[in-house]
Design a protein around this motif. Structure first.
Motif, mmCIF file in Angstrom:
data_model
loop_
_atom_site.group_PDB
_atom_site.id
_atom_site.type_symbol
_atom_site.label_atom_id
_atom_site.label_comp_id
_atom_site.label_asym_id
_atom_site.label_seq_id
_atom_site.Cartn_x
_atom_site.Cartn_y
_atom_site.Cartn_z
ATOM 1 N N LEU A 166 0.825 -1.204 0.000
ATOM 2 C CA LEU A 166 0.000 0.000 0.000
ATOM 3 C C LEU A 166 0.860 1.255 0.000
ATOM 4 O O LEU A 166 0.542 2.246 -0.677
ATOM 5 C CB LEU A 166 -0.940 0.003 1.203
ATOM 6 C CG LEU A 166 -2.001 -1.094 1.275
ATOM 7 C CD1 LEU A 166 -2.902 -0.872 2.474
ATOM 8 C CD2 LEU A 166 -2.818 -1.126 -0.004
ATOM 9 N N ALA A 172 -6.500 7.939 -1.295
ATOM 10 C CA ALA A 172 -6.564 6.571 -1.810
ATOM 11 C C ALA A 172 -6.292 5.533 -0.724
ATOM 12 O O ALA A 172 -7.024 4.546 -0.591
ATOM 13 C CB ALA A 172 -5.578 6.408 -2.968
ATOM 14 N N LYS A 173 -5.279 5.747 0.058
ATOM 15 C CA LYS A 173 -4.895 4.744 1.051
ATOM 16 C C LYS A 173 -5.935 4.583 2.163
ATOM 17 O O LYS A 173 -6.355 3.453 2.458
ATOM 18 C CB LYS A 173 -3.530 5.107 1.630
ATOM 19 C CG LYS A 173 -2.971 4.074 2.586
ATOM 20 C CD LYS A 173 -1.583 4.472 3.027
ATOM 21 C CE LYS A 173 -1.006 3.483 4.005
ATOM 22 N NZ LYS A 173 0.354 3.853 4.416
ATOM 23 N N TYR A 183 -9.053 2.930 0.737
ATOM 24 C CA TYR A 183 -8.806 1.532 0.389
ATOM 25 C C TYR A 183 -8.853 0.653 1.635
ATOM 26 O O TYR A 183 -9.450 -0.436 1.623
ATOM 27 C CB TYR A 183 -7.460 1.411 -0.309
ATOM 28 C CG TYR A 183 -7.101 0.002 -0.720
ATOM 29 C CD1 TYR A 183 -7.616 -0.573 -1.871
ATOM 30 C CD2 TYR A 183 -6.238 -0.769 0.076
ATOM 31 C CE1 TYR A 183 -7.282 -1.870 -2.237
ATOM 32 C CE2 TYR A 183 -5.901 -2.052 -0.279
ATOM 33 C CZ TYR A 183 -6.426 -2.600 -1.445
ATOM 34 O OH TYR A 183 -6.098 -3.888 -1.798
ATOM 35 N N TYR A 196 -12.467 0.378 2.737
ATOM 36 C CA TYR A 196 -13.231 -0.521 1.873
ATOM 37 C C TYR A 196 -12.943 -1.979 2.208
ATOM 38 O O TYR A 196 -13.855 -2.814 2.279
ATOM 39 C CB TYR A 196 -12.881 -0.234 0.412
ATOM 40 C CG TYR A 196 -13.577 -1.144 -0.574
ATOM 41 C CD1 TYR A 196 -14.877 -0.894 -1.006
ATOM 42 C CD2 TYR A 196 -12.921 -2.277 -1.079
ATOM 43 C CE1 TYR A 196 -15.518 -1.725 -1.903
ATOM 44 C CE2 TYR A 196 -13.547 -3.118 -1.975
ATOM 45 C CZ TYR A 196 -14.842 -2.845 -2.386
ATOM 46 O OH TYR A 196 -15.459 -3.676 -3.276
ATOM 47 N N GLN A 197 -11.655 -2.297 2.425
ATOM 48 C CA GLN A 197 -11.314 -3.668 2.768
ATOM 49 C C GLN A 197 -11.922 -4.074 4.106
ATOM 50 O O GLN A 197 -12.424 -5.185 4.262
ATOM 51 C CB GLN A 197 -9.793 -3.844 2.814
ATOM 52 C CG GLN A 197 -9.134 -3.929 1.448
ATOM 53 C CD GLN A 197 -7.668 -4.291 1.571
ATOM 54 O OE1 GLN A 197 -6.983 -3.869 2.500
ATOM 55 N NE2 GLN A 197 -7.183 -5.071 0.631
#
Length: 520
Positions: A198, A297-298, A301, A304-305
């Motif tokens: 990541l 983004a990080k 992300y 979301y996970q």
């Protein structure tokens, strides 16, 4: 470390001790530190003084160590003798590039300028009448690249400062951007080794793109300007600083292609190459897109996970920069079940290479190999690893951390690039101080040499000049350049990849435990 690299390792450790398996900047500092020092201290004479002093310390290190000198200043110089040795050697090299020896040039390769005898502007009568003569490069410059370093004629010209400022300022930007790119590249090695994909996709890649679109492109333009424009076309060369400002303001109203440029209109600006406007607009937009890439983004992300079951538990989404820190669990440590019921724990005996099952009851206690029972009345985990980090899955905290990291990097790209201009500023100050000492001290003694007492006056004045040179230009200016080189490595270079939050290794010793308290 050995005695050669120990001094450079001490410089790095003063910033922070490396974490386990983290990239150590000390091997790179062995070259970059004395080189950046020499860029600010470039003088063959002053560098030779420093080199000879350090060489004396190196050659007599055994005798000096045996004397056990308690003087703190001498001990400091002796401990950093190899650093001083390299700083002096690199200063001789950069002084050769600057063609500067105690503010005077060396005419080794001659000069690339000639005064044509056939031109009436430079005949004998014109030279006698004129105090200053302006050389037209179209008539007097031979057009050949100088063999190495600067042409000695620039040391005699009245516009020497304007020429050297332009050269050293561009060189400072080139060296600074190159070192920052190298620092970000080293961060990739850390991310790859610690298995943090990541950080590679959401930190390393946008950081490289952002820095290139901002200042990597500027470095390319510097080389293009040096190569493209000859002496006869120098009036067409645009200002790179103004061009960089216009690039981010999308201001191209006054720009014209070279074929349409009118020399009678100085307000018109010229494109360096065709398609420059479109490419620069693309770079600006790409740099702007890198900001939300790094910022959003990080954390989204990871969110979301965690929301859709990609991450088993909150322990896999830590908050700090070690976002993908691996949890190490000792196989010999019994792990109690979550429901508090009795079960069996498995331990591994390394001597017999066998697994052994032991009864475990969280409510009543843990049965150890020795048969001793340790009660746990709070039903909490009985065994724990001190190296395991408690990790969080709070999206707001992760988001705030990433925002701070993004703002720090984006602003740092600008401030750190400007900070490397200290290479130019200190080099200019060093050269001017050296010239002042020559003009106002030693030159007086050389002029009085023709008189009866000239030799005595020259001897006395030389002692004064030599003392001021050593005390001011070698010691004080050397200390100033050392501190600035130290700042460039700690802030501008190491901050790109080096955490420095580790602890110095201390071997296990019973005597140390007895002599020191728990706090120590």
């Amino acid at each position: 470390c050995n005695k050669f690299t120990q001094g450079f390792q001490n410089i790095v450790d003063a910033y922070g001790v490396a974490c386990y398996r983290e990239v150590n900047p000390a091997p790179f500092t062995c070259i970059t530190f004395p080189f950046l020092f020499a860029v600010m201290f470039g003088d063959m004479g002053h560098g030779l003084i420093m080199f000879l002093f350090a060489l004396w310390l190196v050659l007599r290190e055994k005798q000096l160590e045996a004397k056990q000198n308690q003087n703190e200043i001498f001990t400091t110089f002796f401990g950093g003798r190899y650093i001083i040795l390299l700083m002096g050697a690199f200063s001789i090299y950069t002084g050769f590039i600057y063609n500067d020896v105690f503010s005077k040039p060396l005419n080794i390769f001659g000069t690339g300028w000639r005064i044509p005898e056939s031109n009436a502007r430079y005949d004998r009568e014109a030279l006698i009448k004129s105090v200053r003569i302006k050389l037209d490069p179209n008539d007097t410059f031979l057009g050949a690249t100088y063999a190495m370093g600067m042409d000695p004629i620039w040391q005699l010209s009245s516009n020497k400062i304007a020429f050297t400022n332009s050269l050293k300022m561009k060189m400072s930007v080139i060296l600074g951007v190159a070192q920052m790119f190298f620092g970000i590249a080293l961060s990739f090695l850390n991310h790859r080794h610690f298995k943090k994909p990541l950080n590679i996709f959401f930190n390393f890649v946008p950081m490289m793109i952002f820095l290139f679109c901002m200042f990597g492109y500027l470095v390319i333009l510097i080389f293009v300007k040096w190569i493209k424009y000859s002496s006869s076309e120098s009036h067409l060369a645009p200002s790179l600083l103004i061009g960089l400002i216009d690039m981010f303001l999308f201001n191209y109203n006054k720009y014209k292609p070279e074929s349409e440029h009118d020399p009678s209109k100085p307000e018109e600006k010229v494109f360096i190459y065709s398609g420059q406007e479109g490419l620069q607009n693309f770079f600006v937009i790409l740099a702007v897109l890198c900001v939300p890439w790094m910022m959003l983004a990080k954390p989204f992300y990871i969110w979301y996970q965690g929301k859709y079951g990609q991450i088993p538990s909150s322990q896999n989404t830590p908050l700090d920069d070690d976002d993908e820190e691996v949890m190490f669990i000792n196989l010999s440590t019994p792990i109690p079940p979550a429901n508090g019921t009795s079960t069996f724990s498995t331990t591994y005996n390394s001597s017999t290479s066998e697994f052994k099952h032991q009864p475990l009851s969280v409510n009543s206690g843990d049965l150890l190999e020795s048969g001793e029972v340790i009660h746990n009345e709070n039903n909490g985990p009985l065994h724990s690893e001190t190296g395991v980090h408690e990790e969080h899955n709070d999206f707001s905290e992760i988001f705030i951390h990433q925002v701070i990291h993004t703002i720090e990097f984006c602003l740092g790209c600008i401030s750190h690039t400007a900070s490397y201009l200290r290479l130019w500023a200190l080099s200019l100050a060093h050269a001017q101080l050296s010239e002042v000492l020559w003009q106002m001290v030693l030159r007086i003694g050389l002029r009085s040499f023709s008189s009866a007492w000239g030799s005595i006056a020259l001897f006395i004045i030389f002692q004064v000049w030599a003392g001021l040179t050593v005390m001011i230009l070698v010691l004080m200016e050397g200390l100033s350049a050392f501190l600035h080189a130290l700042r460039l490595h700690w802030v501008e270079f190491q901050s790109k990849f080096y955490d420095g939050s580790g602890h110095m290794f201390v071997p296990f010793s019973f005597s140390y435990i007895v002599d020191h308290t728990v706090e120590d």
